[in-house]
Enzyme design. Structure first.
Site, PDB file in Angstrom:
ATOM      1  N   LYS A  28     117.728 -57.715 -18.606  1.00  0.00           N
ATOM      2  CA  LYS A  28     116.461 -58.490 -18.490  1.00  0.00           C
ATOM      3  C   LYS A  28     115.836 -58.305 -19.871  1.00  0.00           C
ATOM      4  CE  LYS A  28     114.995 -55.777 -15.137  1.00  0.00           C
ATOM      5  NZ  LYS A  28     116.206 -54.883 -15.068  1.00  0.00           N
ATOM      6  N   ARG A 103     108.612 -55.799  -8.196  1.00  0.00           N
ATOM      7  CA  ARG A 103     109.809 -54.791  -8.025  1.00  0.00           C
ATOM      8  C   ARG A 103     109.650 -54.579  -6.370  1.00  0.00           C
ATOM      9  NH1 ARG A 103     111.572 -52.575 -13.144  1.00  0.00           N
ATOM     10  NH2 ARG A 103     113.134 -51.092 -12.707  1.00  0.00           N
ATOM     11  N   ARG A 141     123.552 -47.729 -23.553  1.00  0.00           N
ATOM     12  CA  ARG A 141     122.395 -48.284 -24.154  1.00  0.00           C
ATOM     13  C   ARG A 141     121.687 -47.116 -25.224  1.00  0.00           C
ATOM     14  NH1 ARG A 141     117.713 -50.651 -20.543  1.00  0.00           N
ATOM     15  NH2 ARG A 141     118.001 -48.642 -19.535  1.00  0.00           N
ATOM     16  N   ARG A 174     117.336 -43.496 -23.623  1.00  0.00           N
ATOM     17  CA  ARG A 174     116.177 -43.338 -22.523  1.00  0.00           C
ATOM     18  C   ARG A 174     116.525 -42.078 -21.720  1.00  0.00           C
ATOM     19  NH1 ARG A 174     114.626 -49.261 -20.173  1.00  0.00           N
ATOM     20  NH2 ARG A 174     114.884 -48.056 -18.167  1.00  0.00           N
ATOM     21  N   ARG A 185     118.161 -44.924  -9.599  1.00  0.00           N
ATOM     22  CA  ARG A 185     117.695 -46.234  -9.949  1.00  0.00           C
ATOM     23  C   ARG A 185     118.210 -47.330  -9.499  1.00  0.00           C
ATOM     24  NH1 ARG A 185     118.087 -46.127 -16.282  1.00  0.00           N
ATOM     25  NH2 ARG A 185     117.433 -48.107 -16.199  1.00  0.00           N
TER      26      ARG A 185
HETATM   27  P1  AP5 Z   1     118.672 -54.410 -21.039  1.00  0.00           P
HETATM   28  O1  AP5 Z   1     118.534 -55.752 -21.331  1.00  0.00           O
HETATM   29  O2  AP5 Z   1     118.198 -53.276 -21.600  1.00  0.00           O
HETATM   30  O3  AP5 Z   1     118.809 -54.251 -19.332  1.00  0.00           O
HETATM   31  P2  AP5 Z   1     117.458 -54.162 -18.336  1.00  0.00           P
HETATM   32  O4  AP5 Z   1     117.868 -55.349 -17.133  1.00  0.00           O
HETATM   33  O5  AP5 Z   1     116.129 -54.468 -18.962  1.00  0.00           O
HETATM   34  O6  AP5 Z   1     117.802 -52.752 -18.027  1.00  0.00           O
HETATM   35  P3  AP5 Z   1     116.716 -51.684 -17.454  1.00  0.00           P
HETATM   36  O7  AP5 Z   1     117.317 -50.314 -17.493  1.00  0.00           O
HETATM   37  O8  AP5 Z   1     115.390 -52.036 -18.772  1.00  0.00           O
HETATM   38  O9  AP5 Z   1     115.851 -51.914 -16.126  1.00  0.00           O
HETATM   39  P4  AP5 Z   1     114.995 -51.255 -15.327  1.00  0.00           P
HETATM   40  O10 AP5 Z   1     114.511 -52.364 -14.279  1.00  0.00           O
HETATM   41  O11 AP5 Z   1     115.777 -50.139 -14.621  1.00  0.00           O
HETATM   42  O12 AP5 Z   1     114.096 -50.363 -16.304  1.00  0.00           O
HETATM   43  P5  AP5 Z   1     112.576 -50.496 -16.621  1.00  0.00           P
HETATM   44  O13 AP5 Z   1     112.394 -50.398 -17.882  1.00  0.00           O
HETATM   45  O14 AP5 Z   1     112.163 -52.123 -15.970  1.00  0.00           O
HETATM   46  O15 AP5 Z   1     120.380 -53.959 -21.117  1.00  0.00           O
HETATM   47  C1  AP5 Z   1     121.047 -52.838 -20.575  1.00  0.00           C
HETATM   48  C2  AP5 Z   1     122.234 -52.440 -21.592  1.00  0.00           C
HETATM   49  O16 AP5 Z   1     123.173 -53.554 -21.371  1.00  0.00           O
HETATM   50  C3  AP5 Z   1     121.930 -52.473 -23.251  1.00  0.00           C
HETATM   51  O17 AP5 Z   1     122.735 -51.643 -23.861  1.00  0.00           O
HETATM   52  C4  AP5 Z   1     122.294 -54.061 -23.657  1.00  0.00           C
HETATM   53  O18 AP5 Z   1     122.624 -54.077 -24.929  1.00  0.00           O
HETATM   54  C5  AP5 Z   1     123.375 -54.137 -22.819  1.00  0.00           C
HETATM   55  N1  AP5 Z   1     123.549 -56.003 -22.474  1.00  0.00           N
HETATM   56  C6  AP5 Z   1     122.437 -56.587 -21.983  1.00  0.00           C
HETATM   57  N2  AP5 Z   1     123.134 -57.804 -21.790  1.00  0.00           N
HETATM   58  C7  AP5 Z   1     124.292 -57.873 -21.900  1.00  0.00           C
HETATM   59  C8  AP5 Z   1     125.466 -58.704 -21.688  1.00  0.00           C
HETATM   60  N3  AP5 Z   1     125.537 -59.825 -21.468  1.00  0.00           N
HETATM   61  N4  AP5 Z   1     126.687 -58.225 -22.023  1.00  0.00           N
HETATM   62  C9  AP5 Z   1     126.854 -56.961 -22.410  1.00  0.00           C
HETATM   63  N5  AP5 Z   1     126.128 -56.136 -22.604  1.00  0.00           N
HETATM   64  C10 AP5 Z   1     124.697 -56.329 -22.241  1.00  0.00           C
HETATM   65  O19 AP5 Z   1     111.913 -49.476 -15.646  1.00  0.00           O
HETATM   66  C11 AP5 Z   1     111.955 -48.159 -15.802  1.00  0.00           C
HETATM   67  C12 AP5 Z   1     111.251 -47.380 -14.798  1.00  0.00           C
HETATM   68  O20 AP5 Z   1     109.808 -47.844 -14.873  1.00  0.00           O
HETATM   69  C13 AP5 Z   1     111.461 -47.663 -13.493  1.00  0.00           C
HETATM   70  O21 AP5 Z   1     112.814 -46.736 -13.074  1.00  0.00           O
HETATM   71  C14 AP5 Z   1     110.365 -47.245 -12.671  1.00  0.00           C
HETATM   72  O22 AP5 Z   1     110.122 -46.107 -12.536  1.00  0.00           O
HETATM   73  C15 AP5 Z   1     109.238 -47.798 -13.699  1.00  0.00           C
HETATM   74  N6  AP5 Z   1     108.867 -49.160 -13.239  1.00  0.00           N
HETATM   75  C16 AP5 Z   1     108.908 -50.149 -14.058  1.00  0.00           C
HETATM   76  N7  AP5 Z   1     108.549 -51.275 -13.557  1.00  0.00           N
HETATM   77  C17 AP5 Z   1     107.915 -50.906 -12.308  1.00  0.00           C
HETATM   78  C18 AP5 Z   1     107.627 -51.650 -11.346  1.00  0.00           C
HETATM   79  N8  AP5 Z   1     107.241 -53.041 -11.202  1.00  0.00           N
HETATM   80  N9  AP5 Z   1     107.161 -51.248 -10.035  1.00  0.00           N
HETATM   81  C19 AP5 Z   1     107.500 -49.628  -9.920  1.00  0.00           C
HETATM   82  N10 AP5 Z   1     108.117 -48.963 -10.924  1.00  0.00           N
HETATM   83  C20 AP5 Z   1     108.291 -49.668 -12.206  1.00  0.00           C
HETATM   84 MG    MG Z   2     114.509 -53.221 -19.669  1.00  0.00          MG
END
Ligand code: AP5
Ligand code: MG
Length: 230
Positions: A28, A103, A141, A174, A185
């Site tokens: 994402k 979410r 990552r 991270r 997660r």
């Molecule tokens: P990346 O693009 O970073 O993936 P992502 O989907 O953004 O994964 P996240 O880990 O950021 O998602 P998340 O939803 O758990 O975390 P968030 O920060 O939102 O890619 C991941 C890896 O894959 C990288 O190394 C990249 O290079 C590689 N990659 C990407 N695309 C690829 C491809 N096509 N092929 C190969 N490799 C690839 O949330 C963190 C925390 O915040 C949550 O756990 C929660 O506690 C809190 N939080 C955030 N939003 C909310 C909400 N709305 N409600 C409640 N709590 C929330």
């Molecule tokens: Mg992300």
């Protein structure tokens, strides 16, 4: 004879709320950066916003830190007030990309109300990736501490280990990318977020994208979806 002038193509307008939905590691953030740049609209990542609050030590950051480190979701009221404030700003008038929000069902319902009020259409891009690949992506990552560019030490490593290709910034892992936290997660996603796939699919606003393809191919597919008629 007059000089031939190169007609600049007017920038395409996004004009809607694009929601990037998918499990942790689905890509994402990687895709949101590209697409937001292409359309010159804000990339609103609730995870990045919380991480910024944590690093600044704000009251919200202090509440969110322990929850995030356990891999659980931050309570809806805290997320919603932060997002409502962000999307009410003037830079969101031509559309925006939501990465990691909504979410939970209450978050999705509240977002619907907000979008209906300002007559903005949602489009949900659902990234489909298998769980083995998600774990590999999350454990590998690394993110640039300066510009936020995302790398993967297995699949697309930086040219110099530990340093960003763009600005030489240090690449950091991270705190929630430890294997035990990743498991929680992914479980939180299945429990609280997966139901949104049906919620949006039933309303006809969800499109699946193969998130297993290369990052470049995924970007091409997402841009293709966004270019389709509303
Ligand atoms: P990346 O693009 O970073 O993936 P992502 O989907 O953004 O994964 P996240 O880990 O950021 O998602 P998340 O939803 O758990 O975390 P968030 O920060 O939102 O890619 C991941 C890896 O894959 C990288 O190394 C990249 O290079 C590689 N990659 C990407 N695309 C690829 C491809 N096509 N092929 C190969 N490799 C690839 O949330 C963190 C925390 O915040 C949550 O756990 C929660 O506690 C809190 N939080 C955030 N939003 C909310 C909400 N709305 N409600 C409640 N709590 C929330
Ligand atoms: Mg992300």
């Amino acid at each position: 004879m007059p000089e031939a002038s190169v007609q600049a193509r007017p920038a395409a307008k996004l004009g809607r709320a694009v929601i990037f939905l998918g499990p942790p590691g689905a890509g994402k953030g990687t895709q949101a950066k590209q697409v937001a740049q292409e359309y010159a609209v804000p990339h609103i990542s609730t995870g990045d916003m919380f991480r910024e609050h944590v690093s600044r030590g704000t009251p919200l950051g202090l509440r969110a830190k322990a929850i995030m480190e356990r891999g659980e979701l931050v309570p809806d009221d805290l997320v919603l007030s932060m997002v409502e404030e962000r999307i009410s700003r003037a830079d969101c008038a031509d559309g925006f990309i939501l990465d990691g929000f909504p979410r939970t069902l209450p978050q999705a319902q509240r977002l619907d109300e907000l979008l209906e009020r300002c007559k903005v259409q949602p489009l949900v891009v659902h990234f489909v990736v298998d769980s083995k690949q998600l774990i590999r992506r999350l454990t590998g990552r690394r993110t640039c501490g300066i510009c936020g560019k995302i790398y993967n030490i297995y699949d697309h490593p930086p040219k110099v280990a530990g340093r960003c290709d763009l600005d030489g910034g240090e690449l950091v892992q991270r705190p929630d990318d430890r294997e035990d936290v990743i498991a929680e997660r992914l479980a939180a996603y299945e429990r609280q977020t997966r139901p949104l796939v049906d919620y949006y699919r039933e309303r006809g606003v969800l499109r699946d994208v193969d998130g297993m393809a290369s990052p470049e191919a995924v970007t091409k597919n997402v841009l293709g979806l966004l270019a389709q008629k509303k």
